[in-house]
Structures are given as C-alpha cells and as structure tokens.
Enzyme design. Structure first.
Site, PDB file in Angstrom:
ATOM      1  N   LYS A 159       0.836  -1.196   0.000  1.00 55.48           N
ATOM      2  CA  LYS A 159       0.000   0.000   0.000  1.00 55.48           C
ATOM      3  C   LYS A 159       0.874   1.249   0.000  1.00 55.48           C
ATOM      4  O   LYS A 159       1.849   1.340   0.748  1.00 55.48           O
ATOM      5  CB  LYS A 159      -0.913   0.010   1.229  1.00 55.48           C
ATOM      6  CG  LYS A 159      -2.027  -1.025   1.184  1.00 55.48           C
ATOM      7  CD  LYS A 159      -3.094  -0.638   0.185  1.00 55.48           C
ATOM      8  CE  LYS A 159      -4.306  -1.552   0.251  1.00 55.48           C
ATOM      9  NZ  LYS A 159      -5.378  -1.136  -0.679  1.00 55.48           N
ATOM     10  N   LYS A 264     -13.388  -6.341  -7.888  1.00 51.37           N
ATOM     11  CA  LYS A 264     -13.990  -6.723  -6.615  1.00 51.37           C
ATOM     12  C   LYS A 264     -15.422  -7.171  -6.903  1.00 51.37           C
ATOM     13  O   LYS A 264     -16.250  -6.349  -7.338  1.00 51.37           O
ATOM     14  CB  LYS A 264     -13.965  -5.558  -5.636  1.00 51.37           C
ATOM     15  CG  LYS A 264     -12.559  -5.200  -5.145  1.00 51.37           C
ATOM     16  CD  LYS A 264     -12.619  -4.043  -4.164  1.00 51.37           C
ATOM     17  CE  LYS A 264     -11.267  -3.846  -3.463  1.00 51.37           C
ATOM     18  NZ  LYS A 264     -10.208  -3.442  -4.403  1.00 51.37           N
TER      19      LYS A 264
END
Length: 368
Positions: A159, A264
């Site tokens: 991240k 997703k």
C-alpha cells in the site's frame, strides 16, 4: 443477470460488525472494523447458500444507509417469492448499493445451485493469493515482507499513499526488495492517491525494482491519464476503483488504460458480472485479478469460487483475496488458511453461528 431463485423457506440478512485484528491504514483512511451483511438463503429441501453484501470500507454513511434500505427491501421481496421484482427495484445494479446486494444474493443463489447439483466441490488447484502490506516505514515494511515470504507468499501487495515523497517510497520499496530478493513479485496499490506528475515521477523512480504493476495510481475516472502513464512508464498499470461494472470495464479496455483489471465482486455485482468482465478482458489479452473489500470468510469463499473459474491470460497471477484473516474472526467454523501462498475453497461453507450472533447488530428476514 443473476441466478434464478429457487423456492425458499428461509431468507435472512445479518448485519455484522467485525473488528480488524489491528487498525489497517490505506490511502482513504484507517479502518478498525468491517461492516457487511451476511445473506442466508435456504431452499425447501433444507440446503443453505450464503453470500456477503459489502461496500467499500471507505463508503460514506449515506451509502451505508442506502445499502441497509436495499438489503431490507430485497429480503422482503425474496421472502415473498418476488424473485424478479427485487432486481428491478434496486435499480438492476446501477448503484454501488444495488451492485453490492446483487453480489451477495447472486453468490448465495449460485452456492444453492451448486449444492442442488451435488457439486459444491473444492477448487481443483488452490488459488494463488498475495499478501497485503499496509503503510509503514522501510524497516517495518521489510520485516513484514520477510515474514510473509517465510510463510509461503510469492506475491506482495504494498500500500502506498499520496503524501509519501518519492524518496521515502523508493526507500521503502528498496528495503522490501532487498528483504525478499528478486524472485518475489511486488505490486503497489495507490488507491487513486496520485496525480499524473506524482505518478510519473514515482513510477520512473521505481522502474529498477521490477514492479509487477501499480494499481490505480490516478483518479477512477481518469482513463486518458492512465493510458498516458502506460505509454510513458515501464511499470504496468492495473485499474481497480475504475472497474465499477461491466460497462466501465468495456470503456477501460477501449481506451487501453490498463494492463490488468482488478475486480472486486462486491463492487461490480457478483459472480455473473465477474465472468462477463473476465471474458471481455481475455478477448483483448488483459488478465483479471480478483480482490475483496476485506469481507469475512463468507465473501472470501465466494471470491475464491470466481477466481478458480477465471480464464488464464498469460501466466498465473496471485489474487488479492487473502484478507479475511485480517479480521478478528472470519465467521467460519474452520478459518480460511493460506498454505504455501494459496487458498483452497472449502467443500462445505460451515458458518460459525456463535460468531455471527456475537458480531450481529441487526437481523432482517423471514424464518418459518
């Protein structure tokens, strides 16, 4: 199009709040708990199918309220046997809440269909998954990366945030690469936190570290900017937030804005939507990687089913679905466990009823 509903004698959605094991920091904030709805559908022969309804953890309160209304309305219509009305009345998946509901209900219906056909089965080959490293300093990131590799992961997702300088990012990625060696795949996730100049500077500075791809460097609607980054920088571009449904995926492919699509299921509308997007990408040689919204084990199992059925485009790539272990409990009797960097689909989804009750904040539905 979702799977047709069988005759049901139990329709239930449980709103759960499950804490993260420790606060998780991403570009959009720090998350301490996962809010979602667990769908339970039971047919008249006693078979049960489960799904999970979830929004982006960073969703606004108004979006969560819209989701709750859509869940309650959908449960009522399914309980009344109105198996077509609910799809139309929630907008056919035209909003984030509508697509989230479609995803959870479709997953439950497909699970029921598989049980009825007598083929719930395991994945023939467990699905390769990545480990996710949140935002930390270089030494902490290197230690976390080394632990992940020691436990069997061969792909790490790092991240990144917009406020981090080029120098700090390079230092962190270099520390990770030195800790894990050259054979481990590294991918970065910026979560829309860079502008074009920032992205170009960072990607050019990171080119020597053999990055698999950078995920969503620019705003979700900036398809031209992502296409330009692909032309100007050596590191491949993956798009995640941009892929909100099949139509968005088609626009991305037409604009040549991505080397990889990250999808997703909860965002795009569930298993059927995933299959449609995967087919579009495969036709143009663009691979699809599945990811999650940090759902519990229920949503993770649904994502694993979809991942196992994806067409292989080029080489095998790890999916970003090994996230339910970041929660205090994944709501399953037997927790999903990564073995040698892979997750296997359980033959039977066994729900931990005590855990559901423990983390429940609302139950809606019809139970005879």
């Amino acid at each position: 199009m979702v799977t047709a509903a069988p005759l049901l004698d139990r329709v239930e959605a449980v709103h759960v709040l499950v804490p993260f094991r420790r606060p998780f920091e991403a570009a959009h904030g720090v998350f301490t708990e996962r809010s979602s709805w667990i769908v339970r559908l039971r047919d008249t022969d006693g078979r049960e199918g489960f799904g999970e309804i979830a929004l982006d953890p960073a969703a606004a309160r108004s979006d969560e309220e819209a989701l709750a209304r859509a869940v309650r309305e959908t449960v009522a219509m399914l309980a009344e046997g109105r198996a077509t009305d609910w799809q139309r009345e929630i907008g056919g998946g035209s909003s984030p809440s509508g697509r989230a509901v479609l995803a959870g209900v479709d997953a439950a219906l497909e699970a029921l269909s598989a049980l009825k056909a007598g083929s719930p089965g395991n994945c023939p080959i467990p699905v390769s998954v990545n480990a996710t490293l949140d935002f930390t300093g270089p030494s902490e990131a290197a230690e976390a990366a080394a632990r992940a590799v020691a436990s069997g992961f061969s792909t790490l997702k790092v991240k990144v945030v917009g406020a981090e300088s080029v120098e700090a990012l390079v230092e962190r990625v270099e520390a990770i690469r030195q800790a894990v060696g050259i054979l481990i795949r590294l991918r970065l996730d910026a979560n829309c936190s860079w502008d074009f100049a920032m992205a170009a500077a960072r990607l050019n500075a990171l080119a020597e570290f053999d990055i698999e791809y950078v995920e969503q460097p620019l705003a979700a609607n900036d398809l031209d900017g992502h296409a330009a980054l692909r032309r100007e920088c050596a590191i491949p571009i993956a798009l995640d937030e941009s892929v909100e449904d099949e139509a968005a995926a088609a626009r991305i492919l037409a604009a040549r804005s991505a080397d990889v699509l990250v999808v997703k299921p909860a965002r795009v509308g569930g298993p059927a939507a995933v299959r449609a997007i995967a087919a579009r990408g495969a036709a143009q040689g663009v691979p699809l990687i599945l990811s999650t919204f940090f759902e519990t084990g229920v949503g993770t199992v649904a994502a694993l089913r979809s991942a196992a059925a994806l067409p292989i485009v080029g080489e095998e790539r790890a999916h970003g679905v090994a996230t339910s272990g970041m929660l205090l409990h994944d709501l399953l009797v037997t927790p999903l466990t990564v073995v040698d960097g892979r997750l296997a689909l359980p033959a039977i989804l066994a729900i931990d009823e005590d855990a559901i009750a423990r983390y429940s904040v609302e139950v809606v539905g019809l139970v005879p």
